[in-house]
Design a protein around this motif. Structure first.
Motif, PDB file in Angstrom:
ATOM      1  N   LEU A  65      79.239  42.146  28.456  1.00 44.82           N
ATOM      2  CA  LEU A  65      78.705  41.176  27.498  1.00 44.82           C
ATOM      3  C   LEU A  65      79.255  39.766  27.678  1.00 44.82           C
ATOM      4  O   LEU A  65      78.783  38.831  27.043  1.00 44.82           O
ATOM      5  N   GLN A  66      80.253  39.616  28.533  1.00 49.17           N
ATOM      6  CA  GLN A  66      80.897  38.307  28.660  1.00 49.17           C
ATOM      7  C   GLN A  66      79.935  37.210  29.112  1.00 49.17           C
ATOM      8  O   GLN A  66      79.998  36.093  28.602  1.00 49.17           O
ATOM      9  N   GLU A  67      79.063  37.497  30.046  1.00 47.35           N
ATOM     10  CA  GLU A  67      78.143  36.463  30.530  1.00 47.35           C
ATOM     11  C   GLU A  67      77.212  35.993  29.409  1.00 47.35           C
ATOM     12  O   GLU A  67      76.968  34.801  29.273  1.00 47.35           O
ATOM     13  N   ARG A  68      76.716  36.927  28.605  1.00 48.55           N
ATOM     14  CA  ARG A  68      75.865  36.536  27.475  1.00 48.55           C
ATOM     15  C   ARG A  68      76.650  35.690  26.490  1.00 48.55           C
ATOM     16  O   ARG A  68      76.135  34.702  25.961  1.00 48.55           O
ATOM     17  N   GLY A  69      77.889  36.060  26.255  1.00 49.33           N
ATOM     18  CA  GLY A  69      78.728  35.287  25.351  1.00 49.33           C
ATOM     19  C   GLY A  69      79.013  33.889  25.882  1.00 49.33           C
ATOM     20  O   GLY A  69      78.961  32.917  25.141  1.00 49.33           O
ATOM     21  N   ARG A  70      79.289  33.804  27.176  1.00 52.68           N
ATOM     22  CA  ARG A  70      79.581  32.485  27.778  1.00 52.68           C
ATOM     23  C   ARG A  70      78.349  31.586  27.820  1.00 52.68           C
ATOM     24  O   ARG A  70      78.480  30.364  27.848  1.00 52.68           O
ATOM     25  N   SER A  71      77.168  32.179  27.804  1.00 56.85           N
ATOM     26  CA  SER A  71      75.950  31.373  27.876  1.00 56.85           C
ATOM     27  C   SER A  71      75.616  30.693  26.547  1.00 56.85           C
ATOM     28  O   SER A  71      74.780  29.797  26.506  1.00 56.85           O
ATOM     29  N   LEU A  72      76.281  31.100  25.483  1.00 54.13           N
ATOM     30  CA  LEU A  72      76.006  30.536  24.168  1.00 54.13           C
ATOM     31  C   LEU A  72      76.812  29.273  23.917  1.00 54.13           C
ATOM     32  O   LEU A  72      77.963  29.167  24.303  1.00 54.13           O
ATOM     33  N   MET A  73      76.191  28.340  23.238  1.00 53.29           N
ATOM     34  CA  MET A  73      76.900  27.150  22.761  1.00 53.29           C
ATOM     35  C   MET A  73      77.760  27.534  21.566  1.00 53.29           C
ATOM     36  O   MET A  73      77.530  28.565  20.929  1.00 53.29           O
ATOM     37  N   TYR A  74      78.735  26.701  21.275  1.00 47.71           N
ATOM     38  CA  TYR A  74      79.530  26.865  20.064  1.00 47.71           C
ATOM     39  C   TYR A  74      78.627  26.624  18.867  1.00 47.71           C
ATOM     40  O   TYR A  74      77.810  25.718  18.902  1.00 47.71           O
TER      41      TYR A  74
END
Length: 140
Positions: A39-48
């Motif tokens: 799930l890390q890539e999906r998480g990193r693709s999100l803006m704050y």
């Protein structure tokens, strides 16, 4: 390192000048780093703010995983604008997601301890024209 990430996302002024924002920003990045590798890539693709955006995007799996890292389900963004609301309000404001997806994400937030009253999510849902979600939230 987080300062450069904040700058890349356009939050350099807030990161440098607002301690509450900086703490929440760092907390969200730490949560993404703690996600299962799948799930890390999906998480990193999100803006704050990543948790809030995962809610608004309808990604129940990512929301559940982020909450499992210990993120506060009632977290505010500390951006000092009308986006400074908890994740449930971001979910309630969304006009694209269906009720079942919203209910599933709301349940994940509630299971993690979210307060249905925090931020006025039922009112936000009603304002967005989502009467099913508003009724559901009011019944909690």
């Amino acid at each position: 390192m987080n300062k450069s990430i904040a700058a890349a996302m356009g939050f350099d002024d807030l990161y440098s000048g607002n301690e509450a924002f900086r703490e929440r920003f760092d907390e969200m990045l730490d949560a993404v780093k703690a996600l299962p590798e799948s799930l890390q890539e999906r998480g990193r693709s999100l803006m704050y703010p990543q948790l809030h955006n995962a809610c608004a995007m309808g990604d129940a799996e990512l929301v559940t995983a982020l909450l499992a890292t210990g993120l506060d389900p009632d977290a505010y963004t500390y951006t000092d604008d009308d986006e400074d609301q908890p994740p449930l309000v971001w979910l309630a404001r969304d006009t694209e997601l269906g009720f079942e997806v919203k209910r599933q994400i709301a349940e994940a937030l509630f299971a993690a301890g979210a307060d249905v009253q925090e931020g006025g999510a039922a009112e936000a849902a009603r304002s967005a024209g989502d009467y099913d979600l508003a009724d559901y939230l009011q019944s909690r």
